[in-house]
Write a protein that holds these residues in place. Structure first.
Motif, PDB file in Angstrom:
ATOM      1  N   LEU A  90       0.827  -1.215   0.000  1.00 47.28           N
ATOM      2  CA  LEU A  90       0.000   0.000   0.000  1.00 47.28           C
ATOM      3  C   LEU A  90       0.858   1.261   0.000  1.00 47.28           C
ATOM      4  CD1 LEU A  90      -2.817  -1.096   2.457  1.00 47.28           C
ATOM      5  CD2 LEU A  90      -2.946  -0.914  -0.039  1.00 47.28           C
ATOM      6  N   ASP A  91       1.951   1.233   0.744  1.00 44.79           N
ATOM      7  CA  ASP A  91       2.879   2.378   0.750  1.00 44.79           C
ATOM      8  C   ASP A  91       3.486   2.587  -0.644  1.00 44.79           C
ATOM      9  OD1 ASP A  91       2.384   2.763   3.426  1.00 44.79           O
ATOM     10  OD2 ASP A  91       4.293   1.904   4.107  1.00 44.79           O
ATOM     11  N   TRP A  92       3.877   1.478  -1.310  1.00 45.18           N
ATOM     12  CA  TRP A  92       4.437   1.596  -2.658  1.00 45.18           C
ATOM     13  C   TRP A  92       3.401   2.177  -3.610  1.00 45.18           C
ATOM     14  CZ3 TRP A  92       8.145   2.363  -5.852  1.00 45.18           C
ATOM     15  CH2 TRP A  92       7.964   2.157  -7.204  1.00 45.18           C
ATOM     16  N   LEU A  93       2.172   1.687  -3.550  1.00 49.18           N
ATOM     17  CA  LEU A  93       1.133   2.181  -4.456  1.00 49.18           C
ATOM     18  C   LEU A  93       0.866   3.668  -4.233  1.00 49.18           C
ATOM     19  CD1 LEU A  93      -1.340  -0.828  -4.440  1.00 49.18           C
ATOM     20  CD2 LEU A  93       0.182  -0.103  -6.306  1.00 49.18           C
ATOM     21  N   GLU A  94       0.905   4.107  -2.996  1.00 42.63           N
ATOM     22  CA  GLU A  94       0.719   5.532  -2.709  1.00 42.63           C
ATOM     23  C   GLU A  94       1.895   6.343  -3.272  1.00 42.63           C
ATOM     24  OE1 GLU A  94      -0.823   9.046  -1.778  1.00 42.63           O
ATOM     25  OE2 GLU A  94      -1.867   7.125  -1.722  1.00 42.63           O
ATOM     26  N   HIS A  95       3.112   5.835  -3.073  1.00 38.91           N
ATOM     27  CA  HIS A  95       4.297   6.508  -3.622  1.00 38.91           C
ATOM     28  C   HIS A  95       4.208   6.581  -5.150  1.00 38.91           C
ATOM     29  CE1 HIS A  95       8.482   7.524  -4.420  1.00 38.91           C
ATOM     30  NE2 HIS A  95       8.519   6.481  -5.245  1.00 38.91           N
ATOM     31  N   ARG A  96       3.814   5.456  -5.752  1.00 35.06           N
ATOM     32  CA  ARG A  96       3.684   5.386  -7.209  1.00 35.06           C
ATOM     33  C   ARG A  96       2.659   6.396  -7.707  1.00 35.06           C
ATOM     34  NH1 ARG A  96       0.791   2.854 -11.234  1.00 35.06           N
ATOM     35  NH2 ARG A  96       1.921   1.610 -12.736  1.00 35.06           N
ATOM     36  N   ARG A  97       1.518   6.493  -7.044  1.00 35.01           N
ATOM     37  CA  ARG A  97       0.465   7.442  -7.429  1.00 35.01           C
ATOM     38  C   ARG A  97       0.934   8.887  -7.283  1.00 35.01           C
ATOM     39  NH1 ARG A  97      -3.337   3.987  -5.643  1.00 35.01           N
ATOM     40  NH2 ARG A  97      -2.903   4.445  -3.482  1.00 35.01           N
ATOM     41  N   THR A  98       1.677   9.155  -6.209  1.00 35.64           N
ATOM     42  CA  THR A  98       2.163  10.510  -5.959  1.00 35.64           C
ATOM     43  C   THR A  98       3.265  10.899  -6.950  1.00 35.64           C
ATOM     44  OG1 THR A  98       1.663  10.266  -3.615  1.00 35.64           O
ATOM     45  CG2 THR A  98       3.184  12.010  -4.204  1.00 35.64           C
ATOM     46  N   ARG A  99       4.203   9.989  -7.167  1.00 38.55           N
ATOM     47  CA  ARG A  99       5.353  10.298  -8.009  1.00 38.55           C
ATOM     48  C   ARG A  99       5.013  10.339  -9.499  1.00 38.55           C
ATOM     49  NH1 ARG A  99      11.428   8.377  -7.456  1.00 38.55           N
ATOM     50  NH2 ARG A  99      12.219   9.701  -9.096  1.00 38.55           N
ATOM     51  N   TRP A 100       4.143   9.431  -9.958  1.00 37.36           N
ATOM     52  CA  TRP A 100       3.785   9.346 -11.371  1.00 37.36           C
ATOM     53  C   TRP A 100       2.259   9.340 -11.502  1.00 37.36           C
ATOM     54  CZ3 TRP A 100       7.299   5.372  -9.573  1.00 37.36           C
ATOM     55  CH2 TRP A 100       8.645   5.676  -9.814  1.00 37.36           C
ATOM     56  N   PRO A 101       1.604  10.446 -11.205  1.00 33.02           N
ATOM     57  CA  PRO A 101       0.134  10.457 -11.153  1.00 33.02           C
ATOM     58  C   PRO A 101      -0.558  10.201 -12.493  1.00 33.02           C
ATOM     59  CG  PRO A 101       0.993  12.685 -10.948  1.00 33.02           C
ATOM     60  CD  PRO A 101       2.171  11.759 -10.908  1.00 33.02           C
ATOM     61  N   SER A 102       0.085  10.469 -13.596  1.00 38.54           N
ATOM     62  CA  SER A 102      -0.607  10.300 -14.876  1.00 38.54           C
ATOM     63  C   SER A 102       0.029   9.228 -15.757  1.00 38.54           C
ATOM     64  CB  SER A 102      -0.679  11.630 -15.621  1.00 38.54           C
ATOM     65  OG  SER A 102       0.596  12.209 -15.710  1.00 38.54           O
ATOM     66  N   THR A 103       0.740   8.293 -15.148  1.00 37.62           N
ATOM     67  CA  THR A 103       1.348   7.224 -15.945  1.00 37.62           C
ATOM     68  C   THR A 103       0.270   6.305 -16.514  1.00 37.62           C
ATOM     69  OG1 THR A 103       2.965   5.455 -15.990  1.00 37.62           O
ATOM     70  CG2 THR A 103       1.703   5.669 -13.966  1.00 37.62           C
ATOM     71  N   ALA A 104       0.527   5.819 -17.704  1.00 37.67           N
ATOM     72  CA  ALA A 104      -0.375   4.842 -18.329  1.00 37.67           C
ATOM     73  C   ALA A 104       0.149   3.421 -18.132  1.00 37.67           C
ATOM     74  CB  ALA A 104      -0.513   5.143 -19.819  1.00 37.67           C
ATOM     75  N   ASN A 105       1.278   3.290 -17.442  1.00 34.37           N
ATOM     76  CA  ASN A 105       1.888   1.981 -17.244  1.00 34.37           C
ATOM     77  C   ASN A 105       1.109   1.207 -16.190  1.00 34.37           C
ATOM     78  OD1 ASN A 105       3.609  -0.207 -16.593  1.00 34.37           O
ATOM     79  ND2 ASN A 105       5.342   0.955 -17.391  1.00 34.37           N
ATOM     80  N   LEU A 106       0.607   0.037 -16.557  1.00 37.87           N
ATOM     81  CA  LEU A 106      -0.209  -0.769 -15.647  1.00 37.87           C
ATOM     82  C   LEU A 106       0.603  -1.717 -14.776  1.00 37.87           C
ATOM     83  CD1 LEU A 106      -3.128  -1.670 -18.084  1.00 37.87           C
ATOM     84  CD2 LEU A 106      -3.041   0.134 -16.365  1.00 37.87           C
TER      85      LEU A 106
END
Length: 106
Positions: free
Chosen positions: A5-21
């Motif tokens: 969950l921490d990684w997913l939050e970091h991922r969302r914050t750092r790359w909010p508009s990525t299309a990479n699934l």
């Protein structure tokens, strides 16, 4: 689970508009749909208690325990072959039975 969950939050914050699934992305893959390299993935958890393979196994067992030890579900979710899904389903069944046996009677 907290680490994920921490990684997913970091991922969302750092790359909010990525299309990479892909779950694991980095600066090089955020603008693509490709996965991170094997070297990058294996270098990240060095010094940690769990390996990537142990995390994969744990995730599959957890899915089988939460959703029920259904081999068809596991095959669909993880893209695993028949023999592998049966092993995970059997392991989850054994763990669920063991858990039921150790629970105090109501």
């Amino acid at each position: 689970m907290k680490l994920l969950l921490d990684w997913l939050e970091h991922r969302r914050t750092r790359w909010p508009s990525t299309a990479n699934l892909h779950l694991l992305i980095n600066n090089q893959t955020t603008n693509t749909t490709g996965r991170a390299s094997n070297h990058w993935i294996s270098a990240a958890p060095r010094g940690q208690d769990a390996t990537l393979e142990e995390l994969r196994v744990d995730r599959r067992i957890e899915e089988a325990m939460v959703k029920g030890p259904d081999p068809l579900h596991l095959a669909e979710v993880f893209g695993l072959d028949e023999k592998t899904t049966m092993r995970y389903a059997d392991s989850a069944t054994a763990l669920l039975e063991q858990s039921a046996e150790t629970r105090p009677a109501s």
